[in-house]
Design an enzyme around this catalytic site. Structure first.
Site, PDB file in Angstrom:
ATOM      1  N   GLN A 170       1.179   3.514   2.155  1.00 45.19           N
ATOM      2  CA  GLN A 170       1.794   3.718   3.465  1.00 45.19           C
ATOM      3  C   GLN A 170       2.487   2.444   3.957  1.00 45.19           C
ATOM      4  O   GLN A 170       2.610   2.212   5.155  1.00 45.19           O
ATOM      5  CB  GLN A 170       0.748   4.204   4.471  1.00 45.19           C
ATOM      6  CG  GLN A 170       0.394   5.667   4.281  1.00 45.19           C
ATOM      7  CD  GLN A 170       1.612   6.578   4.415  1.00 45.19           C
ATOM      8  OE1 GLN A 170       2.405   6.437   5.334  1.00 45.19           O
ATOM      9  NE2 GLN A 170       1.770   7.516   3.494  1.00 45.19           N
ATOM     10  N   SER A 171       2.937   1.618   3.035  1.00 47.86           N
ATOM     11  CA  SER A 171       3.568   0.347   3.398  1.00 47.86           C
ATOM     12  C   SER A 171       4.864   0.554   4.200  1.00 47.86           C
ATOM     13  O   SER A 171       5.806   1.206   3.735  1.00 47.86           O
ATOM     14  CB  SER A 171       3.883  -0.428   2.113  1.00 47.86           C
ATOM     15  OG  SER A 171       4.758  -1.507   2.399  1.00 47.86           O
ATOM     16  N   ASN A 172       4.900  -0.041   5.381  1.00 47.37           N
ATOM     17  CA  ASN A 172       6.130  -0.044   6.180  1.00 47.37           C
ATOM     18  C   ASN A 172       7.155  -0.981   5.556  1.00 47.37           C
ATOM     19  O   ASN A 172       8.360  -0.751   5.635  1.00 47.37           O
ATOM     20  CB  ASN A 172       5.832  -0.526   7.604  1.00 47.37           C
ATOM     21  CG  ASN A 172       4.833   0.368   8.298  1.00 47.37           C
ATOM     22  OD1 ASN A 172       5.065   1.551   8.457  1.00 47.37           O
ATOM     23  ND2 ASN A 172       3.705  -0.205   8.708  1.00 47.37           N
ATOM     24  N   CYS A 206       7.584  -1.556   2.377  1.00 45.00           N
ATOM     25  CA  CYS A 206       8.247  -0.903   1.244  1.00 45.00           C
ATOM     26  C   CYS A 206       9.275   0.108   1.727  1.00 45.00           C
ATOM     27  O   CYS A 206      10.372   0.199   1.168  1.00 45.00           O
ATOM     28  CB  CYS A 206       7.202  -0.256   0.331  1.00 45.00           C
ATOM     29  SG  CYS A 206       6.244  -1.500  -0.577  1.00 45.00           S
ATOM     30  N   ALA A 232       0.858  -1.186   0.000  1.00 46.26           N
ATOM     31  CA  ALA A 232       0.000   0.000   0.000  1.00 46.26           C
ATOM     32  C   ALA A 232       0.899   1.242   0.000  1.00 46.26           C
ATOM     33  O   ALA A 232       2.103   1.134   0.222  1.00 46.26           O
ATOM     34  CB  ALA A 232      -0.901  -0.011   1.230  1.00 46.26           C
TER      35      ALA A 232
END
Ligand SMILES: *Cc1c(COP(=O)(O)O)cnc(C)c1O
Length: 346
Positions: free
Chosen positions: A93-95, A97, A91
């Protein structure tokens, strides 16, 4: 001649050496062990429960989080395979990534992130950090679970690059090994602090954390009751999260020579707190974030740990587990997302 008993002890020792050899094959990205400590004020509040926390928000990789553990194994594999580029997805807001982008910076790999949705006017939270970490960002609309990884991989290969695909959430067996190793780390801390954990609460979303904790719990014989709190109800490419974890655990038990039989029905995920949907912030998450911040000075995140911590407090309030139990909350990170969701947290 050695006795039967000596022979068994030697076999056990050899098995442990083999497992240590598997778990030592990693690329260092964080500072471990992460702290394991008592939540004194909260334990007083919820007496007679004893509440502890494992601080994977403090792994040290670009503001921390559980993906650091997985990435140590995944980046190792990418380098072993002679790759020069990493592709992963999530997503906006992916942590995962954001930590992948940081890991790639350290390992001198190029990084492509496939993020759901369309390009926003302004970058914020994890998206901003991923950008600052030098990742090349692609927006993929409806797809936030890696549906576009394979086509980008083929395209980059045609351009002469050597891309390494990391699945959404880093949740394959390689990534899950990070959490087998995490249980090994926890065991040493429990011995040093003379502690036994009865219940382990954590946020479960793409499955790697839960699969690794399940395998580690059995491998190191900690006998903790796992209480995985489901975050994201939706399926991934036609498979339920339970099936994903079941498959990972069965693959992992071969590698780690665990004798236990795992059944699909044994994979449990508590889905009572994910009704609002992924990334939708309700009073629950907000309440939990404020409660831990005000009682202990520790920040949760609004998507994962806020939801899971709320669930744990709800279990304690309603005495869904025996009183006097020692419970551990595994803090899996996610701090930067608080800024993205500022409006919902005011
Ligand atoms: C990814 C993530 C989780 C869930 O871990 P999975 O291995 O995907 O189940 C939990 N908390 C945070 C903060 C995360 O970023």
């Amino acid at each position: 001649m050695i006795t039967e008993k000596e022979y068994e002890a030697l076999k056990e020792k050899l098995k442990n050496i083999n497992i240590d050899m598997i778990l030592d094959q990693k690329f260092d990205l964080g500072f471990f062990p992460t702290p394991l400590h008592h939540l004194k004020n909260l334990s007083e509040e919820y007496s007679p429960y004893h509440i502890f926390i494992k601080r994977d928000d403090q792994t040290g990789l670009a503001s921390g989080g559980n993906k650091t553990r997985k990435l140590e194994y995944l980046i190792w594999e990418a380098l072993q395979n002679g790759c020069d580029t990493v592709i992963t997805a999530g997503a906006q807001q992916s942590n995962h990534c954001r930590q992948t982008a940081a890991a790639c910076a350290i390992a001198k790999l190029k990084c492509h992130l496939l993020l759901g949705g369309t390009a926003p006017q302004k970058y914020n939270g994890n998206l901003l950090l991923s950008h600052l970490l030098g990742a090349q960002i692609h927006f993929t609309g409806e797809n936030r679970k890696g549906e576009n990884i394979e086509s980008l991989k083929q395209q980059l290969e045609l351009e002469g690059e050597k891309p390494f695909a990391i699945p959404y959430g880093g949740s394959n067996l390689t990534g899950a090994l990070g959490f087998v190793n995490a249980v090994k780390e926890l065991k040493a801390q429990l011995i040093a602090q003379n502690l036994k954990i009865d219940y382990l609460f954590f946020a479960s979303s793409s499955g790697g954390t839960q699969a690794g904790l399940t395998l580690g719990n059995d491998l190191y014989n900690l006998k903790m009751n796992l209480v995985p709190i489901g975050i994201d109800k939706s399926e991934k490419q036609g498979m339920s999260l339970e099936e994903v974890i079941y498959n990972l655990v069965n693959e992992g038990k071969q590698l780690l020579k665990i004798k236990k039989e795992y059944r699909l029905a044994d994979v449990k995920i508590i889905n009572d707190y994910s009704e609002a949907g992924y990334g939708v912030i309700t009073e629950n998450e907000k309440t939990a974030i404020k409660e831990l911040a005000k009682s202990e000075g520790i920040f949760l995140d609004p998507v994962y740990t806020g939801r899971a911590f709320y669930a744990m407090l709800d279990y304690l309030k309603k005495e869904k587990i025996p009183s006097k139990a020692t419970v551990l909350f595994w803090h899996t990170g996610g701090f930067p997302a608080n800024f993205y969701y500022a409006n919902q947290l005011m």
